[in-house]
Design a protein around this motif. Structure first.
Motif, mmCIF file in Angstrom:
data_model
loop_
_atom_site.group_PDB
_atom_site.id
_atom_site.type_symbol
_atom_site.label_atom_id
_atom_site.label_comp_id
_atom_site.label_asym_id
_atom_site.label_seq_id
_atom_site.Cartn_x
_atom_site.Cartn_y
_atom_site.Cartn_z
ATOM 1 N N PHE A 49 0.823 -1.203 0.000
ATOM 2 C CA PHE A 49 0.000 0.000 0.000
ATOM 3 C C PHE A 49 0.862 1.261 0.000
ATOM 4 C CE2 PHE A 49 -3.125 -3.069 0.949
ATOM 5 C CZ PHE A 49 -4.386 -2.512 0.877
ATOM 6 N N GLY A 50 2.102 1.145 -0.475
ATOM 7 C CA GLY A 50 2.998 2.288 -0.450
ATOM 8 C C GLY A 50 2.521 3.478 -1.245
ATOM 9 N N CYS A 51 1.711 3.253 -2.278
ATOM 10 C CA CYS A 51 1.195 4.347 -3.103
ATOM 11 C C CYS A 51 -0.230 4.741 -2.736
ATOM 12 C CB CYS A 51 1.260 3.967 -4.581
ATOM 13 S SG CYS A 51 2.935 3.929 -5.259
ATOM 14 N N ALA A 52 -0.721 4.272 -1.608
ATOM 15 C CA ALA A 52 -2.084 4.592 -1.202
ATOM 16 C C ALA A 52 -2.253 6.094 -0.974
ATOM 17 C CB ALA A 52 -2.451 3.827 0.069
ATOM 18 N N ALA A 53 -3.448 6.584 -1.287
ATOM 19 C CA ALA A 53 -3.756 8.005 -1.113
ATOM 20 C C ALA A 53 -5.263 8.163 -1.155
ATOM 21 C CB ALA A 53 -3.096 8.834 -2.211
ATOM 22 N N VAL A 54 -5.716 9.384 -0.926
ATOM 23 C CA VAL A 54 -7.125 9.726 -1.096
ATOM 24 C C VAL A 54 -7.228 10.656 -2.295
ATOM 25 C CG1 VAL A 54 -9.060 11.010 -0.122
ATOM 26 C CG2 VAL A 54 -7.790 9.382 1.296
ATOM 27 N N GLY A 55 -7.916 10.172 -3.332
ATOM 28 C CA GLY A 55 -8.018 10.969 -4.549
ATOM 29 C C GLY A 55 -8.864 10.279 -5.597
ATOM 30 N N ASP A 56 -8.478 10.460 -6.853
ATOM 31 C CA ASP A 56 -9.194 9.911 -8.007
ATOM 32 C C ASP A 56 -8.875 8.420 -8.131
ATOM 33 O OD1 ASP A 56 -10.019 9.164 -10.544
ATOM 34 O OD2 ASP A 56 -9.269 10.964 -11.529
ATOM 35 N N PRO A 57 -9.906 7.550 -8.149
ATOM 36 C CA PRO A 57 -9.657 6.105 -8.176
ATOM 37 C C PRO A 57 -9.286 5.543 -9.539
ATOM 38 C CG PRO A 57 -12.012 6.515 -8.145
ATOM 39 C CD PRO A 57 -11.341 7.863 -7.999
ATOM 40 N N SER A 58 -9.121 6.382 -10.544
ATOM 41 C CA SER A 58 -8.850 5.865 -11.891
ATOM 42 C C SER A 58 -7.541 5.094 -11.967
ATOM 43 C CB SER A 58 -8.839 7.011 -12.907
ATOM 44 O OG SER A 58 -7.863 7.985 -12.582
ATOM 45 N N CYS A 59 -6.572 5.419 -11.126
ATOM 46 C CA CYS A 59 -5.293 4.710 -11.163
ATOM 47 C C CYS A 59 -5.448 3.242 -10.805
ATOM 48 C CB CYS A 59 -4.291 5.368 -10.219
ATOM 49 S SG CYS A 59 -4.809 5.415 -8.485
ATOM 50 N N ASP A 60 -6.502 2.888 -10.071
ATOM 51 C CA ASP A 60 -6.700 1.505 -9.639
ATOM 52 C C ASP A 60 -7.404 0.652 -10.692
ATOM 53 O OD1 ASP A 60 -5.428 1.787 -7.227
ATOM 54 O OD2 ASP A 60 -7.245 2.082 -6.054
ATOM 55 N N LEU A 61 -7.641 1.193 -11.881
ATOM 56 C CA LEU A 61 -8.360 0.466 -12.927
ATOM 57 C C LEU A 61 -7.442 -0.146 -13.977
ATOM 58 C CD1 LEU A 61 -11.226 3.063 -13.516
ATOM 59 C CD2 LEU A 61 -11.232 1.106 -11.955
ATOM 60 N N VAL A 62 -6.155 0.145 -13.906
ATOM 61 C CA VAL A 62 -5.218 -0.236 -14.961
ATOM 62 C C VAL A 62 -5.178 -1.740 -15.197
ATOM 63 C CG1 VAL A 62 -2.778 -0.159 -15.628
ATOM 64 C CG2 VAL A 62 -3.855 1.841 -14.593
ATOM 65 N N LEU A 63 -5.459 -2.519 -14.158
ATOM 66 C CA LEU A 63 -5.455 -3.973 -14.286
ATOM 67 C C LEU A 63 -6.371 -4.437 -15.419
ATOM 68 C CD1 LEU A 63 -4.325 -6.524 -12.599
ATOM 69 C CD2 LEU A 63 -6.683 -6.685 -11.794
ATOM 70 N N ALA A 64 -7.400 -3.663 -15.708
ATOM 71 C CA ALA A 64 -8.360 -4.049 -16.741
ATOM 72 C C ALA A 64 -7.684 -4.311 -18.077
ATOM 73 C CB ALA A 64 -9.424 -2.964 -16.897
ATOM 74 N N TRP A 65 -6.633 -3.558 -18.384
ATOM 75 C CA TRP A 65 -5.955 -3.694 -19.666
ATOM 76 C C TRP A 65 -4.595 -4.384 -19.545
ATOM 77 C CZ3 TRP A 65 -8.072 0.859 -17.759
ATOM 78 C CH2 TRP A 65 -9.325 1.186 -18.304
ATOM 79 N N VAL A 66 -3.981 -4.263 -18.392
ATOM 80 C CA VAL A 66 -2.649 -4.829 -18.199
ATOM 81 C C VAL A 66 -2.699 -6.336 -17.953
ATOM 82 C CG1 VAL A 66 -0.640 -4.799 -16.651
ATOM 83 C CG2 VAL A 66 -1.654 -2.662 -17.419
ATOM 84 N N PHE A 67 -3.810 -6.834 -17.409
ATOM 85 C CA PHE A 67 -3.878 -8.253 -17.060
ATOM 86 C C PHE A 67 -5.187 -8.921 -17.494
ATOM 87 C CE2 PHE A 67 -4.513 -11.765 -13.983
ATOM 88 C CZ PHE A 67 -3.362 -12.499 -14.254
ATOM 89 N N LEU A 68 -6.313 -8.245 -17.308
ATOM 90 C CA LEU A 68 -7.598 -8.840 -17.658
ATOM 91 C C LEU A 68 -7.829 -8.754 -19.164
ATOM 92 C CD1 LEU A 68 -9.764 -7.384 -14.757
ATOM 93 C CD2 LEU A 68 -8.552 -9.576 -14.841
ATOM 94 N N GLU A 69 -8.858 -9.450 -19.627
ATOM 95 C CA GLU A 69 -9.159 -9.448 -21.058
ATOM 96 C C GLU A 69 -10.575 -9.979 -21.260
ATOM 97 O OE1 GLU A 69 -6.115 -12.006 -22.512
ATOM 98 O OE2 GLU A 69 -6.839 -13.748 -21.410
ATOM 99 N N GLY A 70 -11.175 -9.600 -22.371
ATOM 100 C CA GLY A 70 -12.457 -10.177 -22.751
ATOM 101 C C GLY A 70 -13.490 -10.168 -21.641
ATOM 102 N N GLU A 71 -13.978 -11.374 -21.302
ATOM 103 C CA GLU A 71 -15.040 -11.519 -20.314
ATOM 104 C C GLU A 71 -14.631 -10.993 -18.953
ATOM 105 O OE1 GLU A 71 -18.043 -15.025 -18.578
ATOM 106 O OE2 GLU A 71 -16.200 -15.546 -19.665
ATOM 107 N N SER A 72 -13.388 -11.221 -18.558
ATOM 108 C CA SER A 72 -12.955 -10.770 -17.227
ATOM 109 C C SER A 72 -12.879 -9.247 -17.168
ATOM 110 C CB SER A 72 -11.615 -11.400 -16.854
ATOM 111 O OG SER A 72 -10.582 -11.028 -17.739
ATOM 112 N N ARG A 73 -12.445 -8.615 -18.270
ATOM 113 C CA ARG A 73 -12.411 -7.149 -18.300
ATOM 114 C C ARG A 73 -13.827 -6.587 -18.231
ATOM 115 N NH1 ARG A 73 -9.752 -5.763 -23.255
ATOM 116 N NH2 ARG A 73 -7.802 -6.206 -22.147
#
Length: 303
Positions: free
Chosen positions: A221-245
């Motif tokens: 949690f070293g990069c944890a903060a209170v702000g815009d949650p968009s940074c936590d969505l990157v997994l959608a393209w970096v790892f997930l795909e198709g149905e999982s995305r």
């Protein structure tokens, strides 16, 4: 090249077993006799070592991560009761000594298996969405605003890295659809902001542990903060795909504006890695594939 060699080549502060032994013996003599050994899968931001069988030691590898030990020690005990999976349990914070210049931490060891691309990605998407929804529901008052401690995770990505993203996109002209990449950046610059919530800041496959094929812990949690949650969505393209995305998008509690900024985070990071020919986590999609997926997602949602 090993992860250790890559970190040293990049100028990270050198840490080895001998230094960790001296730090522990000096500041926490009750654990001086416990064996110390490097973990099998170390990260980039910290050097991590086993301390005995049930603890680990984490030491920032550079000055940019120096604030994170104190932040995790303060906030993790407050966040943990509200989260659906295990998170690190801080035990102690050490200080600079023996030539090591920053604060460092001791945590309880969390059992679990590293997540690979062979995991059930649909189940993982569901579990990560549930984790993020719980994290975002925690009272954000008094939480740390985005800054150097979070590498601006939680900030608006166009304000934080928009100019860099355009520069890296330019560097990839001929390898990617630069016109489509610019459209993603332009669209995100026009969408409204969202209310600040807790963000993890590094929702990446290397920070997940699993048991019986399901997410069991989220670490770092070293990069944890209170702000815009968009940074936590990157997994959608970096790892997930198709149905999982698609499942992740339907389950995670963010609006379309936040999802659009999430595309910017993914595009910026992938373009940075590709333009600089940097290595990526072996279980993640390669940067040019990430960029193609982000562009496809943008086009689909623009219809």
């Amino acid at each position: 090249m090993s992860n250790r060699d890559a970190k040293l080549e990049a100028g990270k502060f050198p840490v080895d077993v001998d230094l960790v032994q001296r730090l522990v013996a000096q500041q926490f003599p009750q654990w001086a006799d416990l064996p110390i050994r490097p973990v099998a899968m170390d990260g980039w931001d910290n050097w991590t070592f086993h301390l005995g069988e049930r603890m680990k030691v984490r030491l920032p590898s550079g000055e940019g991560y120096a604030e994170q030990a104190a932040k995790e020690s303060h906030w993790l005990p407050r966040l943990a009761p509200h989260l659906p999976v295990e998170v690190p349990v801080p035990i102690a914070v050490g200080g600079p000594a023996e030539g090591y210049p920053w604060s460092w931490s001791i945590y309880q060891w969390i059992d679990g298996e590293s997540v690979t691309r062979h995991i059930d990605k649909l189940a993982l998407a569901e579990d990560i969405a549930r984790f993020l929804n719980a994290l975002q529901a925690i009272d954000p008052r008094e939480g740390p605003a985005p800054g150097q401690h979070s590498f601006l995770r939680g900030a608006d990505p166009m304000e934080a890295y928009g100019a860099d993203a355009r520069r890296y996109v330019d560097a990839l002209d001929g390898d990617i659809d630069t016109r489509a990449a610019y459209a993603i950046l332009d669209a995100a610059a026009q969408v409204p902001a969202t209310k600040p919530v807790w963000v993890h800041g590094d929702i990446a496959v290397g920070n997940f542990l699993a048991r019986d094929g399901r997410l069991s812990a989220v670490i770092d949690f070293g990069c944890a903060a209170v702000g815009d949650p968009s940074c936590d969505l990157v997994l959608a393209w970096v790892f997930l795909e198709g149905e999982s995305r698609a499942a992740f998008r339907s389950l995670v509690n963010v609006d379309e504006a936040t999802w659009a900024r999430g595309r910017v985070w993914a595009l910026w990071k992938a373009a940075l890695l590709a333009a600089n020919n940097q290595s990526v986590h072996p279980e993640e999609n390669v940067p040019l594939e990430v960029i193609a997926a982000v562009i496809a997602d943008h086009r689909e949602r623009a219809r």
